[in-house]
Enzyme design. Structure first.
Site, PDB file in Angstrom:
ATOM      1  N   LYS A  17       1.812  -0.468  -2.534  1.00  0.00           N
ATOM      2  CA  LYS A  17       1.557  -0.227  -1.114  1.00  0.00           C
ATOM      3  C   LYS A  17       2.875  -0.302  -0.345  1.00  0.00           C
ATOM      4  O   LYS A  17       3.707  -1.178  -0.595  1.00  0.00           O
ATOM      5  CB  LYS A  17       0.575  -1.276  -0.605  1.00  0.00           C
ATOM      6  N   SER A  20      -6.258  -1.657   4.568  1.00  0.00           N
ATOM      7  CA  SER A  20      -4.993  -0.972   4.721  1.00  0.00           C
ATOM      8  C   SER A  20      -4.371  -0.497   3.409  1.00  0.00           C
ATOM      9  O   SER A  20      -3.397   0.248   3.428  1.00  0.00           O
ATOM     10  CB  SER A  20      -4.004  -1.870   5.464  1.00  0.00           C
ATOM     11  N   SER A  76      -8.255  -5.583   3.136  1.00  0.00           N
ATOM     12  CA  SER A  76      -7.348  -4.494   2.800  1.00  0.00           C
ATOM     13  C   SER A  76      -7.118  -4.167   1.344  1.00  0.00           C
ATOM     14  O   SER A  76      -6.563  -3.117   1.041  1.00  0.00           O
ATOM     15  CB  SER A  76      -5.993  -4.723   3.464  1.00  0.00           C
TER      16      SER A  76
END
Length: 470
Positions: free
Chosen positions: A82, A157, A181
């Site tokens: 990420k 996220s 997330s």
């Protein structure tokens, strides 16, 4: 094994094939690069590709295998990260024009540990601006689509990470979680993820770190065994993150005291309601499956979840620290912010008495879960109230009730507020063919409990390693 099959294999299998010299790291990396080239233009999960470096690292990994060198548990296996976690000499842009082109000098601790285990960085994946929303979209690298249905979100996220893994662009990756997330995106795309006990994995090299006591780094993959492997690779103190002060050997779970049935309580509504009927039915089916697997299972009632608005509490506690951090970052800058960042800056300041009351409510949550885990080893519950929704919805209708899009956090954010370990894995499929996940939660530092249960559920699910047809 042909390239198509290499992108179907999980990280554990790939590592075994490489170790046995049945396939080379170069073949594995190239197969995933080819897969990215094929599907990423439609999904937009990968935002920075490290193809040349990855192939060079794969050649070095192949030479080590041939030379009979000592190999790490992920030797030669590609992984993705990420884009909120730093990667040395590879852009980490945090989903915002504010950080466009930003290239850190050092790896985040979690990334460094994957590399130390022999894994090869393949790409960085998309996220909402600064990592603060339940959908993955921003002004710098755009919107990520769900590989099961491009008109739907993969969540946020860590939505880019979940979409990349689900679509076979990566076998395993690293995400982060402040309210939903890693778990929500994994549920939306049909993969598995673990948010360990707060502090199990250092947050060093992750941004934002506000509020750090609620952020977690965690592994994401298509199999429970890969999630367990990623967790063990990353866990343990690094001498920098003050929250990561416990040794990786500490285990408060059932692995340390075997010999009795695993005790599981399950819950949907009213504690996490409203919940779509097919999501609730999937949780109940998972409960029945665990009962068939000789667990002691019963439906439970946790009043504090009905009395506490976890989403509202997170809004107060996060907002009190996030807004000043955003103001600090934007001071003297003219770059535009995405709508979520703008909303944070326009939001009202948090009053000190509201902040104190929110902290006290979290303490009551912690007390209630401490009492719960005196009787039960785990809690089985939903991950999200609905399967992956279409992009950009501000509200949802569930069982005739209209709720804000923030309701997506209702079954996940309580476990960030309390720091409890929580894991997501797929157990069902919606009427529209979308994945439905379930969530397992346990007491602090008892990751072995939920990993043990998750392995059993995965085997019973009938959807193990399912992948979208994109």
């Amino acid at each position: 094994m042909v390239a198509r099959n290499l992108t179907d294999a999980d990280a554990t299998e790939l590592a075994a094939l490489i170790r046995a010299k049945e396939v080379s790291p170069v073949e594995v990396v190239q197969a995933h690069l080819d897969r990215i080239a094929t599907v990423n233009p439609r999904i937009n999960a990968v935002v920075t590709l490290t193809a040349e470096r990855a192939l060079a690292a794969a050649e070095e990994a192949e030479a080590a295998v041939i030379a009979g060198a000592e190999l790490g548990p992920l030797h030669g296996v590609p992984f993705t990260v990420k884009d909120s976690l730093d990667t040395a000499d590879v852009p980490t842009q945090r989903g915002s024009p504010v950080f466009a082109g930003r290239t850190p000098r050092a790896d985040a601790t979690a990334v460094a540990r994957f590399k130390l285990a022999g894994a090869i960085l393949l790409a960085k994946t998309n996220l909402p601006e600064f990592g603060y929303w339940t959908e993955t979209d921003n002004l710098l690298t755009g919107r990520t689509n769900n590989p099961w249905d491009l008109a739907r979100t993969p969540g946020g996220s860590s939505g880019g990470e979940s979409a990349a893994i689900a679509a076979g662009m990566s076998p395993i990756g690293i995400g982060s979680d402040v309210g939903i997330s890693v778990r929500g995106p994994s549920a939306h795309t049909g993969i598995a993820a673990l948010k360990p006990t707060h502090g199990r994995i250092p947050l060093t090299g992750h941004w934002p770190q506000v509020p750090r006591r609620f952020w977690h780094v965690g592994p994401m993959a298509r199999s429970v065994r890969d999630v367990a492997l990623g967790y063990h690779v990353m866990a343990g103190p690094d001498g920098i993150d003050g929250y990561a002060a416990y040794t990786r050997e500490l285990d408060m779970g059932i692995a340390a005291s075997p010999g009795r049935p695993i005790r599981v309580g399950w819950l949907t509504e009213p504690g996490f309601g409203p919940i779509a009927s097919e999501v609730a039915a999937t949780v109940e089916a998972a409960a029945h499956a665990l009962r068939d697997l000789d667990c002691a299972v019963e439906r439970v009632h946790i009043p504090v979840l009905e009395e506490s608005d976890g989403v509202g509490l997170s809004g107060v506690l996060f907002g009190a620290e996030v807004k000043p951090e955003f103001q600090r970052v934007m001071a003297g800058r003219s770059e535009p912010l995405f709508r979520t960042g703008e909303a944070v800056l326009r939001g009202a300041d948090i009053a000190s008495d509201a902040y104190v009351r929110a902290h006290q409510a979290v303490e009551r949550l912690k007390d209630a879960f401490t009492a719960y885990f005196e009787k039960y080893d785990a809690l089985l519950c939903p991950v999200t109230p609905i399967p992956a929704p279409p992009h950009g919805l501000a509200e949802f209708v569930i069982a005739g009730k209209t709720v804000s899009a923030r309701h997506m956090l209702s079954a996940t954010v309580p476990f960030n507020l309390t720091g409890l370990p929580a894991m997501t894995l797929r157990f069902g499929t919606s009427g529209e063919g979308l994945p439905i996940g379930v969530q397992l939660v346990t007491r602090p530092f008892a990751e072995s409990t939920i990993l043990t249960i998750a392995v059993r559920l995965e085997a019973a699910s009938g959807v193990r390693h399912a992948r979208p047809s994109i």
